[in-house]
Design an enzyme around this catalytic site. Structure first.
Site, PDB file in Angstrom:
ATOM      1  N   GLU A   1      64.937 -25.196  25.850  1.00  0.00           N
ATOM      2  CA  GLU A   1      66.849 -25.270  26.581  1.00  0.00           C
ATOM      3  C   GLU A   1      66.990 -26.312  27.372  1.00  0.00           C
ATOM      4  OE1 GLU A   1      64.029 -23.253  26.939  1.00  0.00           O
ATOM      5  OE2 GLU A   1      65.341 -20.310  27.295  1.00  0.00           O
TER       6      GLU A   1
ATOM      7  N   HIS B   1      61.317 -27.093  29.249  1.00  0.00           N
ATOM      8  CA  HIS B   1      61.595 -25.574  28.066  1.00  0.00           C
ATOM      9  C   HIS B   1      62.345 -26.836  26.886  1.00  0.00           C
ATOM     10  CE1 HIS B   1      60.211 -22.522  31.278  1.00  0.00           C
ATOM     11  NE2 HIS B   1      59.123 -23.418  31.232  1.00  0.00           N
TER      12      HIS B   1
ATOM     13  N   CYS C   1      65.430 -22.166  33.162  1.00  0.00           N
ATOM     14  CA  CYS C   1      66.093 -22.705  32.077  1.00  0.00           C
ATOM     15  C   CYS C   1      68.218 -21.495  32.400  1.00  0.00           C
ATOM     16  CB  CYS C   1      66.158 -22.481  31.156  1.00  0.00           C
ATOM     17  SG  CYS C   1      64.909 -23.146  30.649  1.00  0.00           S
TER      18      CYS C   1
ATOM     19  N   CYS D   1      64.095 -18.388  31.604  1.00  0.00           N
ATOM     20  CA  CYS D   1      63.929 -18.016  32.279  1.00  0.00           C
ATOM     21  C   CYS D   1      64.375 -18.456  33.097  1.00  0.00           C
ATOM     22  CB  CYS D   1      62.259 -19.071  31.696  1.00  0.00           C
ATOM     23  SG  CYS D   1      62.607 -20.703  32.557  1.00  0.00           S
TER      24      CYS D   1
HETATM   25 ZN   LIG Z   1      62.813 -21.879  30.343  1.00  0.00          ZN
END
Ligand SMILES: [Zn+2]
Length: 154
Positions: A60, A58, A91, A88
């Site tokens: 991040e 992801h 993260c 999410c």
């Molecule tokens: Zn994430």
């Protein structure tokens, strides 16, 4: 309704949105992230899950890894993470692990957000570390990128 956003966060969000916009070129959902320290960008990332076949890539995570590598330390407590979409659960966990002190995000993720929508892990008082959160910053721009991507896929 829009709250005043510090200029450094606004500039970082501009960069995060640019990074997000480049993700669909390799089939990835457009999410971008930037880590800043004292107003300077020290790490950048965009969603690379499809490109790299990496379920953890992801935006991040990519940006946090780049920042830690640039600083030579996993501890990012005096840093700010700026991301185009609400983090999410994974993260949010990474944010707490790196001790990032502030998180600024764009669009809300009502289905999977862990910074105030579904969960609020970053401000959970049961956790040993927490982050300051500023959500909904230029949310429409982040959401528009996502909407365009998913409309195209349909
Ligand atoms: Zn994430």
């Amino acid at each position: 309704m829009s709250l005043p956003v510090p200029a450094a966060d606004d500039a970082a969000m501009t960069r995060a949105l640019e990074l997000a916009a480049s993700a669909p070129a390799h089939g990835d959902v457009p999410v971008g992230a930037v880590v800043t320290r004292a107003g300077e960008v020290i790490g950048e990332g965009r969603n690379l899950r499809e490109r790299d076949g990496d379920p953890l890539a992801h935006a991040e995570i990519v940006a946090l890894r780049a920042a830690a590598s640039a600083l030579g330390s996993w501890n990012l407590e005096d840093c700010t993470l700026v991301v185009t979409l609400e983090p999410c659960v994974m993260c949010a966990g990474a944010i707490l692990q790196t001790r990032v002190g502030r998180v600024v995000f764009g669009a809300w993720d009502e289905k999977a957000g862990a910074a105030g929508s579904v969960h609020d892990l970053l401000r959970d008082r049961r956790m040993p570390h927490r982050a300051e959160v500023l959500g909904g910053v230029r949310a429409e721009e982040g959401a528009t990128l996502l909407r365009a991507f998913f409309d195209e896929k349909r």
